[in-house]
Design a protein around this motif. Structure first.
Motif, PDB file in Angstrom:
ATOM      1  N   UNK B  14       0.999  -1.305   0.036  1.00 39.85           N
ATOM      2  CA  UNK B  14      -0.137   0.187   0.053  1.00 39.85           C
ATOM      3  C   UNK B  14       1.144   1.257   0.056  1.00 39.85           C
ATOM      4  N   UNK B  15       1.937   1.308   0.741  1.00 40.32           N
ATOM      5  CA  UNK B  15       2.968   2.455   0.924  1.00 40.32           C
ATOM      6  C   UNK B  15       3.483   2.710  -0.543  1.00 40.32           C
ATOM      7  N   UNK B  16       3.971   1.514  -1.081  1.00 39.91           N
ATOM      8  CA  UNK B  16       4.454   1.717  -2.665  1.00 39.91           C
ATOM      9  C   UNK B  16       3.542   2.018  -3.336  1.00 39.91           C
ATOM     10  N   UNK B  17       2.328   1.666  -3.456  1.00 37.62           N
ATOM     11  CA  UNK B  17       1.354   2.082  -4.207  1.00 37.62           C
ATOM     12  C   UNK B  17       1.110   3.467  -3.986  1.00 37.62           C
ATOM     13  N   UNK B  18       1.099   4.128  -2.773  1.00 33.37           N
ATOM     14  CA  UNK B  18       0.910   5.531  -2.791  1.00 33.37           C
ATOM     15  C   UNK B  18       1.932   6.509  -3.270  1.00 33.37           C
ATOM     16  N   UNK B  19       3.219   6.057  -3.287  1.00 30.80           N
ATOM     17  CA  UNK B  19       4.231   6.658  -3.755  1.00 30.80           C
ATOM     18  C   UNK B  19       4.264   6.706  -5.168  1.00 30.80           C
ATOM     19  N   UNK B  20       3.914   5.424  -5.979  1.00 25.52           N
ATOM     20  CA  UNK B  20       3.816   5.451  -7.133  1.00 25.52           C
ATOM     21  C   UNK B  20       2.589   6.280  -7.861  1.00 25.52           C
ATOM     22  N   UNK B  21       1.610   6.149  -7.040  1.00 23.36           N
ATOM     23  CA  UNK B  21       0.094   6.888  -7.400  1.00 23.36           C
ATOM     24  C   UNK B  21       0.432   8.248  -7.457  1.00 23.36           C
ATOM     25  N   UNK B  22       1.140   9.137  -6.461  1.00 20.30           N
ATOM     26  CA  UNK B  22       1.604  10.311  -6.360  1.00 20.30           C
ATOM     27  C   UNK B  22       2.493  10.886  -7.279  1.00 20.30           C
ATOM     28  N   UNK B  23       3.489  10.160  -7.118  1.00 21.41           N
ATOM     29  CA  UNK B  23       4.670  10.334  -8.241  1.00 21.41           C
ATOM     30  C   UNK B  23       4.587  10.422  -9.587  1.00 21.41           C
ATOM     31  N   UNK B  24       3.893   9.348 -10.308  1.00 22.32           N
ATOM     32  CA  UNK B  24       3.506   9.369 -11.705  1.00 22.32           C
ATOM     33  C   UNK B  24       2.379  10.265 -11.835  1.00 22.32           C
ATOM     34  N   UNK B  25       1.460  10.391 -11.049  1.00 19.76           N
ATOM     35  CA  UNK B  25       0.218  11.071 -11.133  1.00 19.76           C
ATOM     36  C   UNK B  25       0.296  12.460 -11.132  1.00 19.76           C
ATOM     37  N   UNK B  26       1.339  12.908 -10.735  1.00 16.74           N
ATOM     38  CA  UNK B  26       1.879  14.410 -10.788  1.00 16.74           C
ATOM     39  C   UNK B  26       2.420  14.678 -12.010  1.00 16.74           C
ATOM     40  N   UNK B  27       2.908  13.733 -13.163  1.00 16.71           N
ATOM     41  CA  UNK B  27       3.766  14.331 -14.115  1.00 16.71           C
ATOM     42  C   UNK B  27       2.526  14.834 -15.235  1.00 16.71           C
ATOM     43  N   UNK B  28       1.606  14.095 -15.240  1.00 16.71           N
ATOM     44  CA  UNK B  28       0.606  14.788 -16.425  1.00 16.71           C
ATOM     45  C   UNK B  28       0.099  16.069 -16.029  1.00 16.71           C
ATOM     46  N   UNK B  29      -0.402  16.583 -14.822  1.00 14.54           N
ATOM     47  CA  UNK B  29      -1.026  17.792 -14.568  1.00 14.54           C
ATOM     48  C   UNK B  29       0.126  18.750 -14.603  1.00 14.54           C
ATOM     49  N   UNK B  30       1.211  18.553 -14.075  1.00 16.10           N
ATOM     50  CA  UNK B  30       2.356  19.453 -14.088  1.00 16.10           C
ATOM     51  C   UNK B  30       2.615  19.769 -15.744  1.00 16.10           C
ATOM     52  N   UNK B  31       2.836  19.036 -16.624  1.00 19.21           N
ATOM     53  CA  UNK B  31       3.283  19.232 -17.984  1.00 19.21           C
ATOM     54  C   UNK B  31       2.028  19.845 -18.528  1.00 19.21           C
ATOM     55  N   UNK B  32       0.824  19.474 -18.508  1.00 22.35           N
ATOM     56  CA  UNK B  32      -0.401  19.970 -18.790  1.00 22.35           C
ATOM     57  C   UNK B  32      -0.813  21.158 -18.675  1.00 22.35           C
ATOM     58  N   UNK B  33      -0.574  21.768 -17.285  1.00 17.74           N
ATOM     59  CA  UNK B  33      -0.784  22.971 -16.861  1.00 17.74           C
ATOM     60  C   UNK B  33       0.141  23.941 -17.176  1.00 17.74           C
ATOM     61  N   UNK B  34       1.438  23.586 -17.365  1.00 16.77           N
ATOM     62  CA  UNK B  34       2.420  24.484 -17.927  1.00 16.77           C
ATOM     63  C   UNK B  34       2.436  24.726 -19.276  1.00 16.77           C
ATOM     64  N   UNK B  35       1.795  23.793 -19.967  1.00 15.40           N
ATOM     65  CA  UNK B  35       1.408  24.155 -21.450  1.00 15.40           C
ATOM     66  C   UNK B  35       0.537  24.904 -21.785  1.00 15.40           C
ATOM     67  N   UNK B  36      -0.597  24.699 -20.729  1.00 16.27           N
ATOM     68  CA  UNK B  36      -1.758  25.832 -20.824  1.00 16.27           C
ATOM     69  C   UNK B  36      -1.385  27.193 -20.615  1.00 16.27           C
TER      70      UNK B  36
END
Lengths: 250, 85
Positions: B14-36
């Motif tokens: 569960x802890x590993x999943x939490x790190x993976x979820x937030x780590x990789x989940x942060x990539x898309x919004x970061x790039x997308x919002x910067x692009x906008x």
């Protein structure tokens, strides 16, 4: 497990962490500095008269882009020589997580801060009289693009020095510190690249502006607003990483 | 070193999943919002009179793009604080 084997295992994990930090962390900045150089060379071919300006802005941009690999190198050297003899296996996992955190963050910050540098070189070649606002905007954009890198460095230092070395830590604690490093490292990637893209386009916005000098203030404000929103996910990643580090009981 | 229990394994995953979820989940919004944000700056450069409209639209678009980052955050927090194993 006897004590000597544990110490050796920790040393090996520190080594892998250091290798990941510097090896992975050098890829992005390397590509990024090459992008700035490519842009500057292209500009010099088009406008040989401003080549000294272009050379200067290229070096400034590359200097800022070389901050991320410097941080990665610092963490790598710390892991190899600054940690001393390990006593509990959790320190090894902390070192591994620290390497992943700063390595991935450095990879992305290198790419992110290269976007404005390359665009500034191109812009100065086309509109040399606007070199001052271009340089200012490039430096602001690069600074914001490297904010997630600072978070990555913070988490790295916490993983190396602030994780309590309890010998009774088990699988859960080991995975928690490793997961904190993965979370912050990869969480820093998107915001870095995104902020760099925003800064690149802000410089392009000044180029398109009818009265560029008058538009700099407004464009800087909008760029900062947009970058601040884009940074939010890196702050979420920092929070989750800190919560994961706190899972280790003292 | 004693054997690993099932509960420990679930908690670790569960802890590993939490790190993976937030780590990789942060990539898309970061790039997308910067692009906008970048495209908004370009558009304001071309048409500075519409700066207010463009900034508002940029913020709304970024808020929508942020939603997946918030999903990642929620899942990571659930994995850390709710899954006990």
């Amino acid at each position: 497990m006897d004590q000597i084997a544990v110490a050796l295992l920790i040393k090996a994990m520190y080594g892998i962490g250091a290798a990941f930090a510097v090896g992975f962390g050098a890829v992005g900045p390397g590509i990024g500095m090459g992008m700035s150089a490519a842009s500057a060379v292209e500009g010099m071919g088009r406008q040989p008269k401003v080549s000294s300006d272009l050379f200067r802005i290229m070096l400034i941009g590359q200097g800022a882009t070389s901050t991320p690999p410097t941080f990665a190198l610092v963490v790598g050297i710390l892991l190899l020589f600054g940690t001393g003899e390990g006593t509990a296996l959790i320190q090894g996992f902390g070192g591994l997580g620290a390497g992943i955190s700063i390595g991935a963050a450095s990879f992305a910050s290198g790419v992110g801060s290269a976007y404005p540098a390359a665009q500034a070189c191109e812009a100065i070649a086309r509109q040399p009289h606007l070199r001052r606002p271009f340089t200012t905007l490039m430096l602001i954009g690069q600074a914001i693009s490297q904010t997630p890198l600072i978070f990555g460095l913070l988490v790295s230092f916490m993983l190396i020095f602030a994780v309590p070395a309890t010998p009774d830590a088990g699988l859960v604690e080991y995975v928690a510190v490793l997961s904190a490093g993965i979370c912050m490292g990869f969480g820093a990637m998107g915001p870095s690249v995104g902020s760099g893209m925003a800064a690149e386009s802000a410089i392009r916005g000044i180029r398109y502006h009818r009265q560029p000098e008058a538009g700099v203030g407004l464009l800087t404000r909008v760029m900062l607003l947009g970058q601040a929103v884009a940074q939010s996910t890196s702050i979420y990643a920092l929070v989750i990483a800190l919560v994961l580090i706190m899972q280790v009981k003292r | 070193m004693e054997a690993i229990t099932g509960a420990e394994l679930v908690r670790a995953a569960a802890l590993l999943g939490a790190g993976l979820s937030m780590g990789f989940g942060a990539i898309g919004p970061g790039v997308g919002e910067g692009f906008a944000a970048g495209k908004a700056c370009e558009a304001i450069g071309r048409n500075p009179d519409q700066a207010g409209l463009l900034t508002r639209t940029m913020l709304v678009g970024q808020a929508v793009s942020e939603s997946t980052g918030i999903y990642s955050l929620v899942i990571a927090l659930l994995l850390i604080f709710v899954v006990k194993g």
